[in-house]
Every structure is written in C-alpha cells, then in structure tokens.
Design a protein around this motif. Structure first.
Motif, PDB file in Angstrom:
ATOM      1  N   LYS A   1      16.070 -36.850   0.535  1.00 58.35           N
ATOM      2  CA  LYS A   1      16.030 -35.761  -0.482  1.00 58.35           C
ATOM      3  C   LYS A   1      14.878 -34.609   0.036  1.00 58.35           C
ATOM      4  CE  LYS A   1      15.516 -39.080  -3.463  1.00 58.35           C
ATOM      5  NZ  LYS A   1      16.012 -40.369  -3.326  1.00 58.35           N
ATOM      6  N   LEU A   2      13.853 -34.918   0.602  1.00 57.95           N
ATOM      7  CA  LEU A   2      13.072 -33.918   0.758  1.00 57.95           C
ATOM      8  C   LEU A   2      13.861 -32.771   1.959  1.00 57.95           C
ATOM      9  CD1 LEU A   2       9.654 -35.588   1.418  1.00 57.95           C
ATOM     10  CD2 LEU A   2      10.355 -34.289  -0.472  1.00 57.95           C
ATOM     11  N   PHE A   3      14.539 -33.275   2.620  1.00 57.15           N
ATOM     12  CA  PHE A   3      15.202 -32.287   3.576  1.00 57.15           C
ATOM     13  C   PHE A   3      16.477 -31.446   2.801  1.00 57.15           C
ATOM     14  CE2 PHE A   3      14.224 -31.205   7.829  1.00 57.15           C
ATOM     15  CZ  PHE A   3      13.697 -32.337   8.413  1.00 57.15           C
ATOM     16  N   ILE A   4      16.858 -32.287   1.883  1.00 58.46           N
ATOM     17  CA  ILE A   4      17.848 -31.476   1.128  1.00 58.46           C
ATOM     18  C   ILE A   4      17.377 -30.125   0.463  1.00 58.46           C
ATOM     19  CG2 ILE A   4      19.218 -31.211  -1.129  1.00 58.46           C
ATOM     20  CD1 ILE A   4      20.121 -34.318  -0.601  1.00 58.46           C
TER      21      ILE A   4
ATOM     22  N   ALA B   1      27.754 -23.799  -2.212  1.00 64.29           N
ATOM     23  CA  ALA B   1      26.314 -23.349  -1.757  1.00 64.29           C
ATOM     24  C   ALA B   1      25.455 -23.694  -2.529  1.00 64.29           C
ATOM     25  CB  ALA B   1      26.387 -21.709  -1.516  1.00 64.29           C
ATOM     26  N   LYS B   2      25.544 -23.922  -3.796  1.00 64.09           N
ATOM     27  CA  LYS B   2      24.312 -24.019  -4.959  1.00 64.09           C
ATOM     28  C   LYS B   2      24.015 -25.407  -4.876  1.00 64.09           C
ATOM     29  CE  LYS B   2      23.440 -23.539  -9.909  1.00 64.09           C
ATOM     30  NZ  LYS B   2      22.156 -24.439  -9.594  1.00 64.09           N
ATOM     31  N   GLY B   3      22.436 -25.487  -4.484  1.00 64.84           N
ATOM     32  CA  GLY B   3      22.193 -26.931  -4.184  1.00 64.84           C
ATOM     33  C   GLY B   3      22.181 -27.379  -2.929  1.00 64.84           C
ATOM     34  N   TYR B   4      22.741 -26.546  -1.918  1.00 60.22           N
ATOM     35  CA  TYR B   4      23.225 -26.880  -0.507  1.00 60.22           C
ATOM     36  C   TYR B   4      22.288 -25.944   0.262  1.00 60.22           C
ATOM     37  CZ  TYR B   4      26.392 -28.559   2.897  1.00 60.22           C
ATOM     38  OH  TYR B   4      27.106 -29.109   4.067  1.00 60.22           O
ATOM     39  N   THR B   5      22.819 -24.699   0.542  1.00 58.95           N
ATOM     40  CA  THR B   5      22.333 -24.042   1.392  1.00 58.95           C
ATOM     41  C   THR B   5      21.531 -22.796   0.735  1.00 58.95           C
ATOM     42  OG1 THR B   5      24.561 -22.699   1.050  1.00 58.95           O
ATOM     43  CG2 THR B   5      24.493 -24.128   2.919  1.00 58.95           C
ATOM     44  N   ASP B   6      21.185 -22.831  -0.567  1.00 59.10           N
ATOM     45  CA  ASP B   6      20.394 -21.850  -1.001  1.00 59.10           C
ATOM     46  C   ASP B   6      19.136 -22.261  -1.369  1.00 59.10           C
ATOM     47  OD1 ASP B   6      21.593 -22.270  -4.551  1.00 59.10           O
ATOM     48  OD2 ASP B   6      20.911 -23.681  -3.003  1.00 59.10           O
ATOM     49  N   TYR B   7      18.596 -23.456  -0.907  1.00 59.53           N
ATOM     50  CA  TYR B   7      17.111 -23.593  -1.119  1.00 59.53           C
ATOM     51  C   TYR B   7      16.355 -22.546  -0.350  1.00 59.53           C
ATOM     52  CZ  TYR B   7      18.026 -28.182  -3.552  1.00 59.53           C
ATOM     53  OH  TYR B   7      18.466 -29.093  -4.381  1.00 59.53           O
ATOM     54  N   PRO B   8      15.090 -22.036  -0.839  1.00 59.06           N
ATOM     55  CA  PRO B   8      14.494 -21.134  -0.027  1.00 59.06           C
ATOM     56  C   PRO B   8      13.700 -21.683   1.240  1.00 59.06           C
ATOM     57  CG  PRO B   8      13.461 -21.354  -1.928  1.00 59.06           C
ATOM     58  CD  PRO B   8      14.748 -22.297  -1.991  1.00 59.06           C
ATOM     59  N   ASN B   9      13.561 -21.171   2.301  1.00 57.88           N
ATOM     60  CA  ASN B   9      12.587 -21.542   3.337  1.00 57.88           C
ATOM     61  C   ASN B   9      11.152 -20.632   3.029  1.00 57.88           C
ATOM     62  OD1 ASN B   9      12.801 -19.158   4.565  1.00 57.88           O
ATOM     63  ND2 ASN B   9      14.422 -20.299   5.826  1.00 57.88           N
ATOM     64  N   LEU B  10      10.299 -20.820   3.713  1.00 59.95           N
ATOM     65  CA  LEU B  10       9.051 -20.268   3.551  1.00 59.95           C
ATOM     66  C   LEU B  10       8.999 -18.896   3.618  1.00 59.95           C
ATOM     67  CD1 LEU B  10       6.722 -22.854   4.953  1.00 59.95           C
ATOM     68  CD2 LEU B  10       6.837 -22.128   2.613  1.00 59.95           C
ATOM     69  N   ASP B  11       9.830 -18.234   4.396  1.00 61.06           N
ATOM     70  CA  ASP B  11      10.077 -16.879   4.600  1.00 61.06           C
ATOM     71  C   ASP B  11      10.713 -16.046   3.596  1.00 61.06           C
ATOM     72  OD1 ASP B  11      10.918 -17.804   8.168  1.00 61.06           O
ATOM     73  OD2 ASP B  11       8.979 -17.866   7.179  1.00 61.06           O
TER      74      ASP B  11
ATOM     75  N   GLU C   1      11.464 -28.289  -5.357  1.00 57.04           N
ATOM     76  CA  GLU C   1      12.143 -29.213  -6.168  1.00 57.04           C
ATOM     77  C   GLU C   1      13.401 -29.430  -5.971  1.00 57.04           C
ATOM     78  OE1 GLU C   1       8.996 -30.522  -7.502  1.00 57.04           O
ATOM     79  OE2 GLU C   1      10.725 -31.289  -8.776  1.00 57.04           O
ATOM     80  N   LEU C   2      13.993 -30.713  -5.896  1.00 60.63           N
ATOM     81  CA  LEU C   2      15.167 -31.155  -5.607  1.00 60.63           C
ATOM     82  C   LEU C   2      16.159 -30.928  -6.931  1.00 60.63           C
ATOM     83  CD1 LEU C   2      17.430 -32.583  -3.750  1.00 60.63           C
ATOM     84  CD2 LEU C   2      16.783 -34.831  -5.195  1.00 60.63           C
ATOM     85  N   ASP C   3      17.308 -30.342  -6.770  1.00 59.10           N
ATOM     86  CA  ASP C   3      18.209 -30.239  -7.928  1.00 59.10           C
ATOM     87  C   ASP C   3      19.336 -31.325  -7.919  1.00 59.10           C
ATOM     88  OD1 ASP C   3      19.887 -29.482  -9.864  1.00 59.10           O
ATOM     89  OD2 ASP C   3      20.986 -27.875  -8.740  1.00 59.10           O
ATOM     90  N   LYS C   4      19.227 -32.576  -8.644  1.00 58.04           N
ATOM     91  CA  LYS C   4      20.018 -33.669  -8.486  1.00 58.04           C
ATOM     92  C   LYS C   4      21.401 -33.309  -9.142  1.00 58.04           C
ATOM     93  CE  LYS C   4      16.040 -36.889  -8.789  1.00 58.04           C
ATOM     94  NZ  LYS C   4      15.609 -38.164  -9.558  1.00 58.04           N
ATOM     95  N   ALA C   5      21.469 -32.197  -9.857  1.00 55.19           N
ATOM     96  CA  ALA C   5      22.957 -31.884 -10.301  1.00 55.19           C
ATOM     97  C   ALA C   5      23.721 -31.449  -9.387  1.00 55.19           C
ATOM     98  CB  ALA C   5      22.673 -30.809 -11.594  1.00 55.19           C
ATOM     99  N   THR C   6      23.470 -31.093  -8.286  1.00 62.02           N
ATOM    100  CA  THR C   6      24.235 -30.582  -7.079  1.00 62.02           C
ATOM    101  C   THR C   6      24.160 -31.251  -6.020  1.00 62.02           C
ATOM    102  OG1 THR C   6      22.206 -29.108  -6.529  1.00 62.02           O
ATOM    103  CG2 THR C   6      23.962 -28.395  -7.935  1.00 62.02           C
ATOM    104  N   LEU C   7      23.952 -32.650  -6.172  1.00 61.56           N
ATOM    105  CA  LEU C   7      23.894 -33.352  -4.871  1.00 61.56           C
ATOM    106  C   LEU C   7      25.302 -33.825  -4.199  1.00 61.56           C
ATOM    107  CD1 LEU C   7      21.186 -36.265  -5.761  1.00 61.56           C
ATOM    108  CD2 LEU C   7      21.030 -34.557  -4.059  1.00 61.56           C
ATOM    109  N   TYR C   8      26.082 -33.891  -5.148  1.00 61.72           N
ATOM    110  CA  TYR C   8      27.474 -34.270  -4.650  1.00 61.72           C
ATOM    111  C   TYR C   8      28.472 -33.399  -4.822  1.00 61.72           C
ATOM    112  CZ  TYR C   8      24.890 -38.580  -4.143  1.00 61.72           C
ATOM    113  OH  TYR C   8      23.729 -39.206  -3.778  1.00 61.72           O
ATOM    114  N   GLY C   9      29.469 -32.743  -4.150  1.00 61.47           N
ATOM    115  CA  GLY C   9      30.425 -31.629  -4.380  1.00 61.47           C
ATOM    116  C   GLY C   9      29.971 -30.473  -4.616  1.00 61.47           C
ATOM    117  N   GLY C  10      31.133 -29.516  -4.822  1.00 59.49           N
ATOM    118  CA  GLY C  10      30.516 -28.124  -5.128  1.00 59.49           C
ATOM    119  C   GLY C  10      30.322 -27.148  -3.850  1.00 59.49           C
TER     120      GLY C  10
END
Ligand code: 8OZ
Length: 373
Positions: A329-332, A360-370, A349-358
């Motif tokens: 979960k920390l890497f998600i 970019a939301k909750g998949y590739t849209d988590y921000p990195n520090l930059d 924070e992890l968005d549990k609502a987007t763990l499965y299916g769908g």
C-alpha cells in the motif's frame, strides 16, 4: 551496519536498495493485456530496489479475476515489454509474479466456462472480480472447483515454466512464483484445501510436491538465480487453512534450501492484516523458518512483508533478520517511496476506493515530491 538503502543481490539480480514493491493486483489490464497506463505506473516506481508486478496468470485456467494481465497471449508479452523497457530505462529492476489461482476463480473467466481446478473439490468461499453481462466490473462468489486428475498436474507445472520463459522474453529480470494467499500452490500445500489420497496429498512430503515441481521446472527454464517464491504460512486469505503450518513450511523451506533460488518472500501473519495472526493453535516462528533455510544451504535473499513501516523495516534489515522488505500500500500511494524514506518526507494517503479497477485515478496520479512541491 546494513541499512535499507544499501545494495543487495537477489541471486542473479542486483538491487540498488532493499526497498521492494510488493505484488499488487490492480485490475487495470482489460483482456489480460498490459497497456501504456500499466507501463507508466511501474515506471513511476522504478526507484524501488525491485518491483514485483501484480499476479500474472500463466494460463486462462489460472486466471481468477477480471482485467489482470496475463502471460499467455502474444499481445500480453508485447504489452509487458513496454513495462520492462520503461522500468529499465529508469534503471529499475522488475520481476513478474507468475500465478495460477486454482479454485479462486469464476466460470465466466475459465476456458469454455468450465469449473475452476484445485487439488480437491473444496470451494474457496469468498468473492472474485468479474465483468458482468452488462460489461461492468462486479464482485461474484467464486465458483465450485473440480479436483485435478493426476494426469493434468504435469501440464500445469509445464504452464508455469512456459510462463517464466514468456516473462524473460518480455524483458523481466526474473519471476516470483506465487506460492501464497490461498492460490493453487498454497492449496496443494495446506490440508484445508488438499484432501487428495494420491502422491500429491496426505503427508507433508506429498503436499509440498507440487510446489517443488513448479520451482524445479521454472528454475530449469530460466535459471534458479532469477526465481523467487512468495509464501504465506498462516494467512487465511481465500479461505485457506492449515492445521500444522510450522511443520509444513519448515519442511518446504528445507527443500528449497538446496535449490539456489534468488529470494524467499514471506508474508508474516494475515495478508494485509494482523501480523500476529496464526493457524494451528500456536504462534508461527519466522526466525526458525529462516534459520532452517540457511542451514539447508539456502542463500537466496530473505524478503519480508506485511504491515511494515519505515522504522520496522530498518530494524528488520539492521538486525540482520531480513535482507529486504516489501511494501504494498505504501508504494501504491508513494511512487517515490525510496526518496521519501531517505528524506523522512511525509507520505501520501492511500485512496482505498481506487485500489481495484478504473483508470489513472488512484493509480498513476499520486504525486511525487517534485510534483507536490
Ligand atoms: C494476487 C492477489 C493476492 O496475492 O492476494 C490479490 C488478488 C486480488 C486482490 C488482491 C490481491
């Protein structure tokens, strides 16, 4: 003193650090074919010492959930090539988790709508994720399995080897055999699911036979130094139970000690849940398991998982108990988890609502520090 940020060898695979991305099913590969979005997701996380992809079925019979990527179609191998190329361009290392779900499946996912297969005709219970008649993702009860005929078993062993070969053709640095979480290999290992009376059932020696045949076939195909295995001695996942887990896994790990594997990946406790969970009426001794492995000549890296945070991971590695720690979960939620650990940065924070299916939301849209700055 060894730290999380020191390099480590997993057999033939050299890792830049000891922070591993655990396998995580995300159900974002329609028709079982990896796509550009999957490539972006793994590329974002390439700073991990090692990426272990989500479970990847070696055949359609081994498929238990909708929209998970497979390794049994030529288009899927081409799709995975996009992923491995993207990760390697970033200097990352990546293996895929080769998987057969056994009884944890649904007739709508099986070839010709057939019953799922298992060591014995004992249902998993619980639910799986399918595409319903309206084309929508939906959870459904797992279908009742049929018991494998003994003559079928060698073919499934060969399917794992073919899947491993396809993984190397797709550019992976190796494979993790999915031997955990109540799927096919775990079903053969454990007496709650395996009540066979032939050479694959009954005694512990018989119940570990299938796991060892798969390990040997995959190692023969791609080299043991590129082969890891994931185990979950006491998990209750997918309805799996075992009355004497310490005896079963002590025997299995002793057998694995002489096979020159790249790594052993151990889920401690209930998968994604209570680390102190146990079966068989007494606490499971993970240190004993590791000691038996090393005493039997096992030189593979010892990778631990389940509920670790940075402090617990540092303690596991600095004490010498673990060679590396896998985070799910920390890497998600944190593509740049390594940098965040290194700089003690705040975690997303992890968005549990987007763990499965769908998408970019909750998949590739988590921000990195930059990007967050
Ligand atoms: C491959 C899985 C596992 O190992 O538990 C999985 C499958 C579906 C949802 C979550 C996890």
């Amino acid at each position: 003193m060894t730290t999380l940020f020191d390099p480590v060898k997993f057999g033939d695979i050299q890792l830049a650090n000891r922070i591993v991305m655990a396998p995580l099913t995300r159900n974002r590969s329609p028709k079982a074919i990896p796509n550009d979005l999957n490539a972006a997701y793994y590329e974002q996380r390439a700073s991990a010492g090692l990426l272990i992809t989500e479970g990847t079925p070696v055949t359609q019979q081994g498929q238990g959930y909708a929209d998970v990527p497979g390794l049994y179609l030529p288009e899927a191998v081409a799709g995975w090539k996009k992923v491995t190329d993207a990760v390697h361009k970033k200097g990352g290392k990546i293996v895929t988790q080769i998987w057969h779900v056994g009884r944890v499946s649904h007739v709508s996912l099986q070839p010709n709508g057939a019953a799922p297969v298992a060591p014995s005709a004992i249902p998993a219970g619980g639910k799986t994720y399918i595409i319903d008649e309206n084309g929508n993702g939906a959870f459904a009860e797992t279908s009742a399995p049929r018991a494998l005929e003994i003559a079928e078993i060698s073919g499934i062993v060969a399917d794992y080897a073919k899947g491993a070969r396809a993984a190397i053709d797709a550019g992976f640095d190796g494979v993790e055999i999915h031997g955990a979480n109540g799927y096919l290999i775990d079903q053969f290992l454990k007496d709650g699911a395996n009540q066979r009376t032939d050479e694959y059932g009954g005694s512990i020696e018989n119940r570990v036979r299938f796991a060892l045949e798969v390990v040997d076939a995959v190692a023969k195909e791609i080299g043991a130094g590129r082969v890891g295995i994931r185990l979950s001695p006491v998990t209750p996942a997918n309805g799996i139970t075992e009355s004497q887990p310490q005896a079963v896994f002590n025997h299995l790990i002793k057998e694995l000690g002489s096979r020159g594997l790249s790594f052993i990946h151990v889920i401690e406790g209930a998968t994604g849940g209570d680390r102190d969970f146990t079966q068989g009426g007494k606490p499971f001794n993970y240190q004993e398991l590791k000691d038996i492995y090393r005493k039997a000549g096992g030189s593979g890296a010892w990778l631990v998982n389940n509920g670790y945070d940075k402090a617990a991971a540092e303690q596991a590695v600095e004490s010498g108990y673990a060679d590396a720690v896998a985070f799910g979960k920390l890497f998600i939620a944190n593509p740049d988890l390594v940098e965040r650990f290194q700089t003690n940065a705040e975690l997303n924070e992890l968005d549990k609502a987007t763990l499965y299916g769908g998408g970019a939301k909750g998949y590739t849209d988590y921000p990195n520090l930059d990007t967050a700055a």
